[in-house]
Write a protein that holds these residues in place. Structure first.
Motif, PDB file in Angstrom:
ATOM      1  N   TYR A 125       0.812  -1.209   0.000  1.00 22.22           N
ATOM      2  CA  TYR A 125       0.000   0.000   0.000  1.00 22.22           C
ATOM      3  C   TYR A 125       0.854   1.272   0.000  1.00 22.22           C
ATOM      4  O   TYR A 125       0.831   2.027  -0.975  1.00 22.22           O
ATOM      5  CB  TYR A 125      -0.955   0.025   1.197  1.00 22.22           C
ATOM      6  CG  TYR A 125      -1.986   1.132   1.100  1.00 22.22           C
ATOM      7  CD1 TYR A 125      -3.252   0.893   0.569  1.00 22.22           C
ATOM      8  CD2 TYR A 125      -1.697   2.430   1.531  1.00 22.22           C
ATOM      9  CE1 TYR A 125      -4.191   1.910   0.460  1.00 22.22           C
ATOM     10  CE2 TYR A 125      -2.626   3.453   1.428  1.00 22.22           C
ATOM     11  CZ  TYR A 125      -3.870   3.190   0.892  1.00 22.22           C
ATOM     12  OH  TYR A 125      -4.786   4.207   0.772  1.00 22.22           O
ATOM     13  N   LEU A 126       1.588   1.537   1.058  1.00 20.05           N
ATOM     14  CA  LEU A 126       2.222   2.841   1.235  1.00 20.05           C
ATOM     15  C   LEU A 126       3.172   3.208   0.098  1.00 20.05           C
ATOM     16  O   LEU A 126       3.061   4.297  -0.493  1.00 20.05           O
ATOM     17  CB  LEU A 126       2.961   2.884   2.576  1.00 20.05           C
ATOM     18  CG  LEU A 126       2.075   2.976   3.812  1.00 20.05           C
ATOM     19  CD1 LEU A 126       2.881   2.708   5.069  1.00 20.05           C
ATOM     20  CD2 LEU A 126       1.405   4.340   3.889  1.00 20.05           C
ATOM     21  N   LEU A 127       4.117   2.323  -0.199  1.00 13.89           N
ATOM     22  CA  LEU A 127       5.071   2.629  -1.269  1.00 13.89           C
ATOM     23  C   LEU A 127       4.400   2.733  -2.636  1.00 13.89           C
ATOM     24  O   LEU A 127       4.603   3.734  -3.348  1.00 13.89           O
ATOM     25  CB  LEU A 127       6.197   1.590  -1.292  1.00 13.89           C
ATOM     26  CG  LEU A 127       7.326   1.804  -0.300  1.00 13.89           C
ATOM     27  CD1 LEU A 127       8.189   0.558  -0.203  1.00 13.89           C
ATOM     28  CD2 LEU A 127       8.176   3.002  -0.693  1.00 13.89           C
ATOM     29  N   PRO A 128       3.607   1.748  -3.052  1.00 15.70           N
ATOM     30  CA  PRO A 128       2.985   1.881  -4.368  1.00 15.70           C
ATOM     31  C   PRO A 128       2.034   3.065  -4.475  1.00 15.70           C
ATOM     32  O   PRO A 128       2.031   3.764  -5.496  1.00 15.70           O
ATOM     33  CB  PRO A 128       2.255   0.543  -4.572  1.00 15.70           C
ATOM     34  CG  PRO A 128       2.214  -0.104  -3.248  1.00 15.70           C
ATOM     35  CD  PRO A 128       3.366   0.408  -2.471  1.00 15.70           C
ATOM     36  N   VAL A 129       1.240   3.330  -3.447  1.00 13.70           N
ATOM     37  CA  VAL A 129       0.293   4.449  -3.522  1.00 13.70           C
ATOM     38  C   VAL A 129       1.038   5.776  -3.661  1.00 13.70           C
ATOM     39  O   VAL A 129       0.654   6.639  -4.466  1.00 13.70           O
ATOM     40  CB  VAL A 129      -0.638   4.448  -2.289  1.00 13.70           C
ATOM     41  CG1 VAL A 129      -1.399   5.770  -2.169  1.00 13.70           C
ATOM     42  CG2 VAL A 129      -1.626   3.294  -2.379  1.00 13.70           C
ATOM     43  N   ALA A 130       2.112   5.950  -2.884  1.00 13.86           N
ATOM     44  CA  ALA A 130       2.885   7.200  -2.954  1.00 13.86           C
ATOM     45  C   ALA A 130       3.527   7.372  -4.328  1.00 13.86           C
ATOM     46  O   ALA A 130       3.513   8.471  -4.906  1.00 13.86           O
ATOM     47  CB  ALA A 130       3.942   7.215  -1.867  1.00 13.86           C
ATOM     48  N   GLN A 131       4.083   6.296  -4.882  1.00 17.73           N
ATOM     49  CA  GLN A 131       4.762   6.419  -6.167  1.00 17.73           C
ATOM     50  C   GLN A 131       3.786   6.476  -7.338  1.00 17.73           C
ATOM     51  O   GLN A 131       4.072   7.111  -8.361  1.00 17.73           O
ATOM     52  CB  GLN A 131       5.776   5.292  -6.320  1.00 17.73           C
ATOM     53  CG  GLN A 131       6.929   5.437  -5.332  1.00 17.73           C
ATOM     54  CD  GLN A 131       7.999   4.375  -5.475  1.00 17.73           C
ATOM     55  OE1 GLN A 131       8.197   3.822  -6.547  1.00 17.73           O
ATOM     56  NE2 GLN A 131       8.690   4.086  -4.383  1.00 17.73           N
ATOM     57  N   PHE A 137      -1.293   9.062 -10.864  1.00 23.58           N
ATOM     58  CA  PHE A 137      -2.411   8.138 -10.672  1.00 23.58           C
ATOM     59  C   PHE A 137      -2.804   8.141  -9.204  1.00 23.58           C
ATOM     60  O   PHE A 137      -2.019   7.746  -8.333  1.00 23.58           O
ATOM     61  CB  PHE A 137      -2.020   6.725 -11.115  1.00 23.58           C
ATOM     62  CG  PHE A 137      -3.170   5.760 -11.190  1.00 23.58           C
ATOM     63  CD1 PHE A 137      -3.849   5.561 -12.378  1.00 23.58           C
ATOM     64  CD2 PHE A 137      -3.577   5.046 -10.072  1.00 23.58           C
ATOM     65  CE1 PHE A 137      -4.921   4.669 -12.454  1.00 23.58           C
ATOM     66  CE2 PHE A 137      -4.637   4.165 -10.129  1.00 23.58           C
ATOM     67  CZ  PHE A 137      -5.315   3.978 -11.332  1.00 23.58           C
ATOM     68  N   ASN A 138      -4.022   8.587  -8.916  1.00 20.56           N
ATOM     69  CA  ASN A 138      -4.544   8.647  -7.555  1.00 20.56           C
ATOM     70  C   ASN A 138      -5.467   7.450  -7.340  1.00 20.56           C
ATOM     71  O   ASN A 138      -6.519   7.347  -7.972  1.00 20.56           O
ATOM     72  CB  ASN A 138      -5.320   9.956  -7.347  1.00 20.56           C
ATOM     73  CG  ASN A 138      -5.768  10.145  -5.907  1.00 20.56           C
ATOM     74  OD1 ASN A 138      -6.159   9.203  -5.227  1.00 20.56           O
ATOM     75  ND2 ASN A 138      -5.715  11.380  -5.437  1.00 20.56           N
ATOM     76  N   VAL A 139      -5.078   6.543  -6.442  1.00 15.68           N
ATOM     77  CA  VAL A 139      -5.859   5.305  -6.274  1.00 15.68           C
ATOM     78  C   VAL A 139      -7.247   5.572  -5.713  1.00 15.68           C
ATOM     79  O   VAL A 139      -8.154   4.752  -5.883  1.00 15.68           O
ATOM     80  CB  VAL A 139      -5.118   4.280  -5.372  1.00 15.68           C
ATOM     81  CG1 VAL A 139      -3.784   3.882  -5.984  1.00 15.68           C
ATOM     82  CG2 VAL A 139      -4.941   4.807  -3.954  1.00 15.68           C
ATOM     83  N   ARG A 140      -7.439   6.708  -5.067  1.00 13.21           N
ATOM     84  CA  ARG A 140      -8.736   6.989  -4.455  1.00 13.21           C
ATOM     85  C   ARG A 140      -9.730   7.580  -5.458  1.00 13.21           C
ATOM     86  O   ARG A 140     -10.938   7.530  -5.225  1.00 13.21           O
ATOM     87  CB  ARG A 140      -8.558   7.930  -3.268  1.00 13.21           C
ATOM     88  CG  ARG A 140      -7.752   7.305  -2.126  1.00 13.21           C
ATOM     89  CD  ARG A 140      -7.341   8.316  -1.075  1.00 13.21           C
ATOM     90  NE  ARG A 140      -6.411   7.724  -0.117  1.00 13.21           N
ATOM     91  CZ  ARG A 140      -5.112   7.629  -0.305  1.00 13.21           C
ATOM     92  NH1 ARG A 140      -4.572   8.078  -1.430  1.00 13.21           N
ATOM     93  NH2 ARG A 140      -4.327   7.082   0.593  1.00 13.21           N
ATOM     94  N   VAL A 267       5.677   7.064   4.930  1.00  8.48           N
ATOM     95  CA  VAL A 267       5.175   6.985   6.305  1.00  8.48           C
ATOM     96  C   VAL A 267       4.906   8.388   6.850  1.00  8.48           C
ATOM     97  O   VAL A 267       3.880   8.644   7.500  1.00  8.48           O
ATOM     98  CB  VAL A 267       6.168   6.218   7.197  1.00  8.48           C
ATOM     99  CG1 VAL A 267       5.825   6.377   8.676  1.00  8.48           C
ATOM    100  CG2 VAL A 267       6.182   4.741   6.822  1.00  8.48           C
ATOM    101  N   GLU A 268       5.819   9.301   6.593  1.00  3.38           N
ATOM    102  CA  GLU A 268       5.621  10.681   7.051  1.00  3.38           C
ATOM    103  C   GLU A 268       4.406  11.310   6.370  1.00  3.38           C
ATOM    104  O   GLU A 268       3.592  11.982   7.022  1.00  3.38           O
ATOM    105  CB  GLU A 268       6.877  11.502   6.771  1.00  3.38           C
ATOM    106  CG  GLU A 268       8.052  11.134   7.672  1.00  3.38           C
ATOM    107  CD  GLU A 268       9.318  11.886   7.313  1.00  3.38           C
ATOM    108  OE1 GLU A 268      10.005  12.341   8.257  1.00  3.38           O
ATOM    109  OE2 GLU A 268       9.622  12.028   6.107  1.00  3.38           O
ATOM    110  N   LYS A 269       4.273  11.098   5.063  1.00  4.27           N
ATOM    111  CA  LYS A 269       3.150  11.675   4.320  1.00  4.27           C
ATOM    112  C   LYS A 269       1.815  11.133   4.816  1.00  4.27           C
ATOM    113  O   LYS A 269       0.807  11.846   4.840  1.00  4.27           O
ATOM    114  CB  LYS A 269       3.306  11.392   2.829  1.00  4.27           C
ATOM    115  CG  LYS A 269       2.279  12.089   1.955  1.00  4.27           C
ATOM    116  CD  LYS A 269       2.579  11.907   0.484  1.00  4.27           C
ATOM    117  CE  LYS A 269       1.567  12.650  -0.379  1.00  4.27           C
ATOM    118  NZ  LYS A 269       1.872  12.496  -1.836  1.00  4.27           N
TER     119      LYS A 269
END
Length: 277
Positions: A125-131, A137-140, A267-269
């Motif tokens: 989740y965290l790494l792929p969503v951020a990149q 591309f916004n997953v939401r 993680v910070e974001k």
């Protein structure tokens, strides 16, 4: 070199207790015979392990990516990256789809159903969503997120894992899913798939995965002695060969904090610093 007042304490989690005891007995024996007096402690969760590191009860932790990054973020410059498995270096997360789903790139994924891990999973989740966001591309908003039932493990942690995500892609509940690349070959074999049955739609930048993290009070000399002995492990030595096979490692390699920079940023974001290990 000044002798340590007590054995070096290494901490790990016991997700699979029988394997964990075998692995850490072998590692303890190796270090003790090499002249670095060592003990180990197994914890039920990474929260408990990392708290023990920060409290000074554990000198070095064998950590999953999130736990490792949280220690680095919560004690800047005090906790450090020491080493990792060769199999933890330059790994990727992938978005995969069935070949018959007609999804070849991110544009094809827009408006389709995407399966991800829980929102605290580093690789799912965290790494792929951020990149993905960096790639526009916004997953939401750009796709439909598929809700999958989490699996509860023996340590009472609940996760949506690679097998669950891949299963959803295969049975049509999702059009595509995020997978940790090292799992992909196993999942293809498990589902009896040919290479051409699965399409790679997108991948993250390379990153590093599990790591040995030093506690804030550990001296540079002890850190260096530990790393030197660790990277000198010989996979052909019958005394440790089975342990290395069980730990999925061909050799141990030195590491620095750099391989976890992307995850620290994610993680910070996500405002997760100190909230989960």
């Amino acid at each position: 070199m000044t002798a340590r007042p007590r054995p070096l304490m290494i901490g790990a989690t016991a997700a699979d207790p029988k394997r964990a005891v075998y692995i850490w007995n072998a590692i303890r024996k190796y270090f003790n015979e090499a002249g670095l007096e060592t003990e180990y402690a197994l914890y039920s969760t990474y929260d408990a392990l990392c708290t023990a590191v920060l409290d000074g009860h554990v000198d070095i932790a064998w950590n999953a990516p999130m736990a490792h990054v949280q220690l680095l973020l919560q004690s800047p410059g005090a906790c450090r990256t020491l080493a990792m498995r060769d199999t933890d270096e330059d790994v990727h997360s992938l978005i995969v789809a069935r070949a018959d789903a007609a999804i070849a790139d991110l544009d094809d994924l827009r408006g389709r159903r995407l399966a991800l891990g829980v929102d605290t999973s580093s690789e799912l989740y965290l790494l792929p969503v951020a990149q993905l966001a960096e790639d526009g591309f916004n997953v939401r908003s750009d796709c439909e997120l598929v809700e999958l039932e989490a699996t509860e493990y023996s340590n009472l942690q609940s996760w949506v894992d690679d097998r669950t995500i891949f299963g959803a892609v295969m049975d049509g509940r999702a059009d595509a899913g995020v997978i940790f690349e090292p799992w992909l070959g196993y999942l293809k074999r498990r589902h009896e798939l040919a290479e051409e049955d699965i399409v790679e739609v997108w991948r993250t930048r390379p990153y590093c995965h599990c790591a040995f993290t030093s506690g804030p009070g550990l001296s540079d000399d002890t850190c260096e002695q530990f790393v030197e002995l660790l990277v000198a492990m010989d996979p052909d030595d019958p005394e440790i060969a089975e342990m290395m096979r069980m730990e999925h490692v061909s050799k141990w390699v030195r590491a620095t904090d750099d391989g976890w920079n992307d995850l620290m940023g994610a993680v910070e974001k996500a405002d997760l610093v100190g909230k989960i290990f």
